[in-house]
Design a protein around this motif. Structure first.
Motif, PDB file in Angstrom:
ATOM      1  N   GLN A 232       0.638  -1.301   0.039  1.00  0.00           N
ATOM      2  CA  GLN A 232       0.041  -0.004  -0.132  1.00  0.00           C
ATOM      3  C   GLN A 232       0.863   1.237  -0.115  1.00  0.00           C
ATOM      4  OE1 GLN A 232      -3.122   0.012   3.168  1.00  0.00           O
ATOM      5  NE2 GLN A 232      -3.166  -2.383   3.051  1.00  0.00           N
ATOM      6  N   VAL A 233       1.952   1.240   0.882  1.00  0.00           N
ATOM      7  CA  VAL A 233       2.916   2.152   1.117  1.00  0.00           C
ATOM      8  C   VAL A 233       3.431   2.595  -0.300  1.00  0.00           C
ATOM      9  CG1 VAL A 233       4.932   3.287   1.948  1.00  0.00           C
ATOM     10  CG2 VAL A 233       2.937   2.342   3.363  1.00  0.00           C
ATOM     11  N   LYS A 234       3.950   1.374  -0.994  1.00  0.00           N
ATOM     12  CA  LYS A 234       4.628   1.548  -2.279  1.00  0.00           C
ATOM     13  C   LYS A 234       3.882   2.030  -3.448  1.00  0.00           C
ATOM     14  CE  LYS A 234       7.801  -1.042  -5.360  1.00  0.00           C
ATOM     15  NZ  LYS A 234       7.423  -0.317  -6.533  1.00  0.00           N
ATOM     16  N   ARG A 235       2.538   1.802  -3.397  1.00  0.00           N
ATOM     17  CA  ARG A 235       1.672   2.441  -4.302  1.00  0.00           C
ATOM     18  C   ARG A 235       1.528   3.890  -4.210  1.00  0.00           C
ATOM     19  NH1 ARG A 235      -1.115  -2.552  -3.636  1.00  0.00           N
ATOM     20  NH2 ARG A 235      -2.653  -1.455  -2.146  1.00  0.00           N
ATOM     21  N   MET A 236       1.676   4.228  -3.165  1.00  0.00           N
ATOM     22  CA  MET A 236       1.557   5.622  -2.442  1.00  0.00           C
ATOM     23  C   MET A 236       2.767   6.370  -3.243  1.00  0.00           C
ATOM     24  SD  MET A 236       1.484   7.530   1.005  1.00  0.00           S
ATOM     25  CE  MET A 236       3.293   7.128   1.430  1.00  0.00           C
ATOM     26  N   MET A 237       3.916   5.661  -2.703  1.00  0.00           N
ATOM     27  CA  MET A 237       4.952   6.405  -3.041  1.00  0.00           C
ATOM     28  C   MET A 237       5.241   6.421  -4.693  1.00  0.00           C
ATOM     29  SD  MET A 237       7.529   4.502  -0.340  1.00  0.00           S
ATOM     30  CE  MET A 237       9.093   4.825  -1.279  1.00  0.00           C
ATOM     31  N   ASP A 238       4.856   5.554  -5.404  1.00  0.00           N
ATOM     32  CA  ASP A 238       4.937   5.395  -6.943  1.00  0.00           C
ATOM     33  C   ASP A 238       3.914   6.398  -7.469  1.00  0.00           C
ATOM     34  OD1 ASP A 238       6.508   3.266  -6.974  1.00  0.00           O
ATOM     35  OD2 ASP A 238       5.130   1.782  -7.303  1.00  0.00           O
ATOM     36  N   GLU A 239       2.835   6.776  -6.774  1.00  0.00           N
ATOM     37  CA  GLU A 239       2.019   7.676  -7.335  1.00  0.00           C
ATOM     38  C   GLU A 239       2.632   9.222  -7.082  1.00  0.00           C
ATOM     39  OE1 GLU A 239      -2.655   9.578  -6.562  1.00  0.00           O
ATOM     40  OE2 GLU A 239      -1.815   7.474  -5.860  1.00  0.00           O
ATOM     41  N   TRP A 240       3.296   8.957  -5.898  1.00  0.00           N
ATOM     42  CA  TRP A 240       3.797  10.496  -5.536  1.00  0.00           C
ATOM     43  C   TRP A 240       5.077  10.985  -6.595  1.00  0.00           C
ATOM     44  CZ3 TRP A 240       4.750  10.284   0.403  1.00  0.00           C
ATOM     45  CH2 TRP A 240       3.707  10.584   1.119  1.00  0.00           C
ATOM     46  N   GLU A 241       5.788  10.043  -6.756  1.00  0.00           N
ATOM     47  CA  GLU A 241       6.968  10.072  -7.714  1.00  0.00           C
ATOM     48  C   GLU A 241       6.305  10.356  -9.322  1.00  0.00           C
ATOM     49  OE1 GLU A 241      11.103  10.464  -8.141  1.00  0.00           O
ATOM     50  OE2 GLU A 241       9.749  10.293  -6.443  1.00  0.00           O
ATOM     51  N   ARG A 242       5.213   9.888  -9.695  1.00  0.00           N
ATOM     52  CA  ARG A 242       4.557  10.217 -11.016  1.00  0.00           C
ATOM     53  C   ARG A 242       4.352  11.501 -11.154  1.00  0.00           C
ATOM     54  NH1 ARG A 242       2.655   4.830 -10.558  1.00  0.00           N
ATOM     55  NH2 ARG A 242       0.511   5.788  -9.466  1.00  0.00           N
ATOM     56  N   GLU A 243       3.740  11.895 -10.049  1.00  0.00           N
ATOM     57  CA  GLU A 243       3.183  13.352  -9.657  1.00  0.00           C
ATOM     58  C   GLU A 243       4.263  14.444  -9.932  1.00  0.00           C
ATOM     59  OE1 GLU A 243       0.105  13.578  -6.919  1.00  0.00           O
ATOM     60  OE2 GLU A 243      -1.305  12.147  -8.127  1.00  0.00           O
TER      61      GLU A 243
END
Length: 300
Positions: A232-243
């Motif tokens: 769950q945290v990794k998905r959040m981090m991936d989304e942050w990095e994309r944005e």
């Protein structure tokens, strides 16, 4: 003949072998610099150290071993490297892959055989997360073997993104500001654990592993569990990095720039003494109970 297992998501390879070699050399140079800087910043390796490199068969530990072996050739200190894998007796585990690979590169190695798989599957109810128990058993087996064989440093393959993810896991699910340090002393005080990949991005590791064609062994025990907090945290981090590209690097640097006076932990900063005009310590009980302060009129 060695069996080469692919990465879970194979990376596209350059059609030109010379270009692929150039990319691998360029990326390898960056990884060596980042690992070398982490070793220097945290004093991870000293002259005469016996380093046990924990090799799981995943991209991270392969990359760590590869870079450490390269650095050892030109390091300012003399240290030994031994690759150690724990064969947990998972059904279908290709036990020949790691020994064949390690023999092919001429590195000292050892395979520990311990059936932790049966313990985990027996103790943990079906559908529940196995990672916590599995990691404790694995850590215990590796630490014990290191102590029995005189290794004073244990190298683990956690990278920059792991360190950041652990910080958020502790923040969101355990209400504490703590993480996964680049270097630590084990709870029993007998082992110094180092994480040479502390400055290395996971994306760079995945690309390097693909270019180097490491024989990746996927973890079928816990890799299929999709609802883990870490994922769950990794998905959040991936989304942050994309944005906002670069945000994870900024957070990583922040973990090394702590300002205790700007937080709220009275054990790290003496807030009670800050600006205090007298010697008396505030009476927490009186404040909580709402007891009125005595005045001159009350005494009259």
């Amino acid at each position: 003949m060695s069996t080469i297992l692919p990465l879970a998501e194979p990376l596209p390879r350059a059609s030109d072998p010379r270009r692929a070699a150039h990319e691998a050399n360029k990326l390898g140079k960056r990884l060596r610099h980042q690992v070398g800087r982490a070793i220097a910043d945290f004093g991870m390796i000293e002259d005469g150290d016996r380093v046990m490199v924990c090799l799981s068969g995943g991209k991270d530990s392969y990359t760590m071993l590869d870079v450490l072996l390269q650095l050892r050739k030109k390091a300012p200190v003399d240290f030994s490297v031994t690759a150690v894998n724990l064969d947990q007796k998972q059904p279908g585990f290709p036990e020949h892959v790691l020994p064949e690979y390690l023999r092919s590169i001429g590195v000292d190695h050892h395979i520990i055989e311990q059936d932790t798989y049966s313990v985990v599957t027996r103790v943990v109810p079906e559908g529940k997360t196995m990672c916590s128990l599995c990691s404790r058993l694995r850590r215990g087996a590796l630490y014990t073997w290191a102590e029995e064989n005189g290794f004073n440093k244990i190298a683990l393959g956690h990278h920059r993104d792991d360190l950041v993810a652990t910080f958020f896991l502790n923040l969101f699910f355990h209400a504490k500001l703590s993480g996964m340090p680049p270097k630590l002393l084990s709870d029993n005080g007998r082992h110094v654990v180092i994480r040479p990949l502390a400055y290395v991005r996971e994306d760079d590791i995945a690309r390097y592993a693909g270019l180097r064609q490491f024989p990746i062994i996927p973890c079928n025990l816990c890799g299929s569990q999709e609802n883990l907090q870490r994922k769950q945290v990794k998905r959040m981090m991936d989304e942050w990095e994309r944005e906002s590209p670069g945000r994870i690097e900024t957070i990583s640097r922040a973990l090394g720039d702590i300002r205790p006076s700007q937080l709220s932990d009275g054990r790290l900063f003496d807030f009670l003494a800050l600006g205090r005009r007298g010697e008396a310590v505030p009476d927490a009980h009186a404040w909580l109970a709402g007891e009125p302060h005595a005045t001159a009129d009350d005494d009259a």
